[in-house]
Design a protein around this motif. Sequence first.
Motif, PDB file in Angstrom:
ATOM      1  N   TYR A   9      22.512  41.377 -51.366  1.00  0.00           N
ATOM      2  CA  TYR A   9      21.055  41.575 -51.343  1.00  0.00           C
ATOM      3  C   TYR A   9      20.469  41.607 -52.755  1.00  0.00           C
ATOM      4  CZ  TYR A   9      21.885  42.586 -46.437  1.00  0.00           C
ATOM      5  OH  TYR A   9      22.271  42.488 -45.126  1.00  0.00           O
ATOM      6  N   ARG A  10      21.034  40.765 -53.607  1.00  0.00           N
ATOM      7  CA  ARG A  10      20.445  40.545 -54.921  1.00  0.00           C
ATOM      8  C   ARG A  10      19.696  39.222 -54.913  1.00  0.00           C
ATOM      9  NH1 ARG A  10      25.848  41.179 -58.390  1.00  0.00           N
ATOM     10  NH2 ARG A  10      26.294  39.498 -56.923  1.00  0.00           N
ATOM     11  N   VAL A  11      18.639  39.145 -55.712  1.00  0.00           N
ATOM     12  CA  VAL A  11      17.810  37.943 -55.742  1.00  0.00           C
ATOM     13  C   VAL A  11      18.613  36.808 -56.368  1.00  0.00           C
ATOM     14  CG1 VAL A  11      15.686  36.900 -56.586  1.00  0.00           C
ATOM     15  CG2 VAL A  11      15.708  39.302 -55.891  1.00  0.00           C
ATOM     16  N   ALA A  12      18.858  35.760 -55.574  1.00  0.00           N
ATOM     17  CA  ALA A  12      19.546  34.574 -56.086  1.00  0.00           C
ATOM     18  C   ALA A  12      18.552  33.507 -56.518  1.00  0.00           C
ATOM     19  CB  ALA A  12      20.491  34.007 -55.022  1.00  0.00           C
ATOM     20  N   LEU A  13      17.385  33.483 -55.889  1.00  0.00           N
ATOM     21  CA  LEU A  13      16.367  32.481 -56.231  1.00  0.00           C
ATOM     22  C   LEU A  13      15.031  32.972 -55.719  1.00  0.00           C
ATOM     23  CD1 LEU A  13      16.634  28.663 -56.019  1.00  0.00           C
ATOM     24  CD2 LEU A  13      14.734  29.770 -54.864  1.00  0.00           C
ATOM     25  N   ILE A  14      13.976  32.710 -56.475  1.00  0.00           N
ATOM     26  CA  ILE A  14      12.621  33.066 -56.066  1.00  0.00           C
ATOM     27  C   ILE A  14      11.671  32.034 -56.667  1.00  0.00           C
ATOM     28  CG2 ILE A  14      12.330  34.653 -58.016  1.00  0.00           C
ATOM     29  CD1 ILE A  14      10.524  36.360 -56.200  1.00  0.00           C
ATOM     30  N   ASN A  15      10.733  31.552 -55.855  1.00  0.00           N
ATOM     31  CA  ASN A  15       9.798  30.548 -56.374  1.00  0.00           C
ATOM     32  C   ASN A  15       8.531  31.220 -56.894  1.00  0.00           C
ATOM     33  OD1 ASN A  15       8.568  31.288 -53.985  1.00  0.00           O
ATOM     34  ND2 ASN A  15       8.030  29.210 -53.393  1.00  0.00           N
ATOM     35  N   ASP A  16       7.606  30.388 -57.406  1.00  0.00           N
ATOM     36  CA  ASP A  16       6.380  30.929 -57.995  1.00  0.00           C
ATOM     37  C   ASP A  16       5.568  31.713 -56.965  1.00  0.00           C
ATOM     38  OD1 ASP A  16       7.216  29.631 -60.229  1.00  0.00           O
ATOM     39  OD2 ASP A  16       5.897  27.897 -59.968  1.00  0.00           O
ATOM     40  N   GLY A  17       5.485  31.150 -55.738  1.00  0.00           N
ATOM     41  CA  GLY A  17       4.729  31.840 -54.692  1.00  0.00           C
ATOM     42  C   GLY A  17       5.324  33.183 -54.342  1.00  0.00           C
ATOM     43  N   GLY A  18       6.660  33.276 -54.327  1.00  0.00           N
ATOM     44  CA  GLY A  18       7.307  34.551 -54.019  1.00  0.00           C
ATOM     45  C   GLY A  18       7.022  35.601 -55.072  1.00  0.00           C
ATOM     46  N   ARG A  19       7.062  35.214 -56.369  1.00  0.00           N
ATOM     47  CA  ARG A  19       6.762  36.184 -57.427  1.00  0.00           C
ATOM     48  C   ARG A  19       5.319  36.675 -57.323  1.00  0.00           C
ATOM     49  NH1 ARG A  19       9.784  32.565 -60.596  1.00  0.00           N
ATOM     50  NH2 ARG A  19       7.890  31.677 -61.487  1.00  0.00           N
ATOM     51  N   GLU A  20       4.408  35.759 -56.983  1.00  0.00           N
ATOM     52  CA  GLU A  20       3.004  36.145 -56.885  1.00  0.00           C
ATOM     53  C   GLU A  20       2.759  37.066 -55.698  1.00  0.00           C
ATOM     54  OE1 GLU A  20      -1.411  34.040 -56.414  1.00  0.00           O
ATOM     55  OE2 GLU A  20       0.390  32.816 -56.665  1.00  0.00           O
ATOM     56  N   LEU A  21       3.327  36.719 -54.542  1.00  0.00           N
ATOM     57  CA  LEU A  21       3.073  37.509 -53.340  1.00  0.00           C
ATOM     58  C   LEU A  21       3.728  38.881 -53.401  1.00  0.00           C
ATOM     59  CD1 LEU A  21       3.430  34.789 -50.544  1.00  0.00           C
ATOM     60  CD2 LEU A  21       1.346  35.668 -51.601  1.00  0.00           C
ATOM     61  N   LEU A  22       4.873  38.974 -54.068  1.00  0.00           N
ATOM     62  CA  LEU A  22       5.563  40.263 -54.158  1.00  0.00           C
ATOM     63  C   LEU A  22       5.094  41.098 -55.337  1.00  0.00           C
ATOM     64  CD1 LEU A  22       9.227  39.271 -53.255  1.00  0.00           C
ATOM     65  CD2 LEU A  22       7.519  40.362 -51.796  1.00  0.00           C
ATOM     66  N   GLY A  23       4.169  40.549 -56.131  1.00  0.00           N
ATOM     67  CA  GLY A  23       3.642  41.326 -57.239  1.00  0.00           C
ATOM     68  C   GLY A  23       4.525  41.347 -58.455  1.00  0.00           C
ATOM     69  N   VAL A  24       5.432  40.357 -58.562  1.00  0.00           N
ATOM     70  CA  VAL A  24       6.252  40.245 -59.762  1.00  0.00           C
ATOM     71  C   VAL A  24       5.918  38.935 -60.465  1.00  0.00           C
ATOM     72  CG1 VAL A  24       8.133  41.687 -58.934  1.00  0.00           C
ATOM     73  CG2 VAL A  24       8.132  39.262 -58.370  1.00  0.00           C
ATOM     74  N   GLY A  25       4.671  38.510 -60.359  1.00  0.00           N
ATOM     75  CA  GLY A  25       4.250  37.237 -60.920  1.00  0.00           C
ATOM     76  C   GLY A  25       4.335  37.195 -62.424  1.00  0.00           C
ATOM     77  N   GLY A  26       4.243  38.345 -63.082  1.00  0.00           N
ATOM     78  CA  GLY A  26       4.317  38.352 -64.533  1.00  0.00           C
ATOM     79  C   GLY A  26       5.730  38.304 -65.065  1.00  0.00           C
ATOM     80  N   ALA A  27       6.717  38.448 -64.162  1.00  0.00           N
ATOM     81  CA  ALA A  27       8.104  38.457 -64.599  1.00  0.00           C
ATOM     82  C   ALA A  27       8.674  37.047 -64.560  1.00  0.00           C
ATOM     83  CB  ALA A  27       8.936  39.384 -63.698  1.00  0.00           C
TER      84      ALA A  27
END
Length: 544
Positions: free
Chosen positions: A235-253
Amino acid sequence: MRLPTLPRPRSLAGQLFAMQAVLIAVVVAGYALFTYVSDRRQAEDAAAGQATAVARSIADSPSVRAAVRGPDPTALLEPYALQVTRDANVDFVTIMNPSGIRWTHPDERQIGRRFLGNIGPARQGRTFTETYTGTLGPSVRAVTPIRDGGRIVGLVSAGITVETISARVQDQVTALLGVGGGVLLLGAVGTYVINARLRRHTHGMNAGELSRMHDYHQAALHAVREGLLLLDGRYRVALINDGGRELLGVGGASDADVVGRSVADLGLPAPLTGALLSSEPRVDEVHLTASRVLVVNTVPVSGGEQRGTVVTLRDVTELQSLTGELDSERGFTQALRSQAHEAANRLHTVVSLIELGRSEEAVEFATAELELAQALTDQVVAAVSEPVLAALLLGKTAQAHERGVELVVSRDSRLDDGLLPAELPSRDLVTILGNLIDNAVDAAQGSLRARVTVTAYASGAELVLRVSDTGPGVDPAHADLVFQRGFSTKPAGPGGRGLGLALVRQAVTRHEGTLTVTESGEDGEGGAVFEVRLPLGASVGGAG
């Protein structure tokens, strides 16, 4: 004319297999060549040592010295030389006089002829070895003197042909090649097994296809507006796209800040974290973050073992707001339909009174009904002249009345039109106040004196919205839980709709306001009081 079909490029696994097979073959061949050269040199040295030992042993033999002194050395020495040749495993033994005339030779026709080769060092008393081409072909030979009383009376030469040496080396090289072939076969089988597994992992695609798929993969990740999150088996993040970072509130990371981290360390709301950590698939579950309403779907990836989870995220914040407005409009419609039905009943009553000749009573009845409706409108508008909130309160009043609940606008309410800044949109106010009223009506319905009291006013630089009810109240232990998705203040307890209060907290948090719930002491009837305070001077955020 049909164009010829171009051969399909070899897969990456096939290329690796061919490369490894060639590499193993080159290594084995190189080692075989090195071994052949090294063994040949060692074989020649060994042959020289063997020939030297045989020649010296013959030269030191008393019987040989005695035969040399005799009248016919050949008659005595030839059988002896042939016997030593067979027993010592050499190819020839030649015994000759100091001048180099042969007394013995494997070929009787060569007896009496001059020895072919160098005998100078031996005539001087030294033993030496050389490679020379004689009557039997190239050979490695040793020549040593025969001494009798300090005088050189003869010479002995023992040798092994190069052909014999080559045969010995060839036997060793053949054995080496056999071992090398076995190693090559074992390496080829191992390489085939490894590459077969690699082919399964790459689905038989070659390097160009894998590169092209990677390019498409990267383009698709950045093009898809929905959120995509891939978790590994831990349950570690292996991949995340731009939309996922934005929707989860980690867009600045960046990816480096997110990839490799556990879902539990992303700072997400507890219900959403629980959904992502679940081993069971989740289908169209609604979850709230600090500023969004997300629909979450999770699918475990398994191939004999738990390899990870694929998570998709859809932003339905606008859709949820529109759905809430639609629910309000539907409630307004039902209230208007009910009021139309009551108005029809009152109209029939007026008509019947007129038909009965009781016109004055008909006028009095109609006037009283109009005054009652106008009084309610005047009361709401006088307290809250902001048009959107006034319309909301009028509609909610009618809805509450239909459900047997009295909705009252407190005398403390005072909210003039134009007071609210543009940064505090009406949609969010409808979300906050509408859901608080709906929650209060649900709680108050069925109580002894079902009543909901709404207070709205501006105090200094903040807007205060307060909704109290006469329901069963809120357990202090659940004061924070009631704002989580899935919790309801209905008498039945948790398990109702459970989204309204969560949306209220989301909107309040977005505008940097505060939301509290306390027990109501109104007339000793209990109940709950929900109070929202929103800043007016520096309101932030926007419509959800």
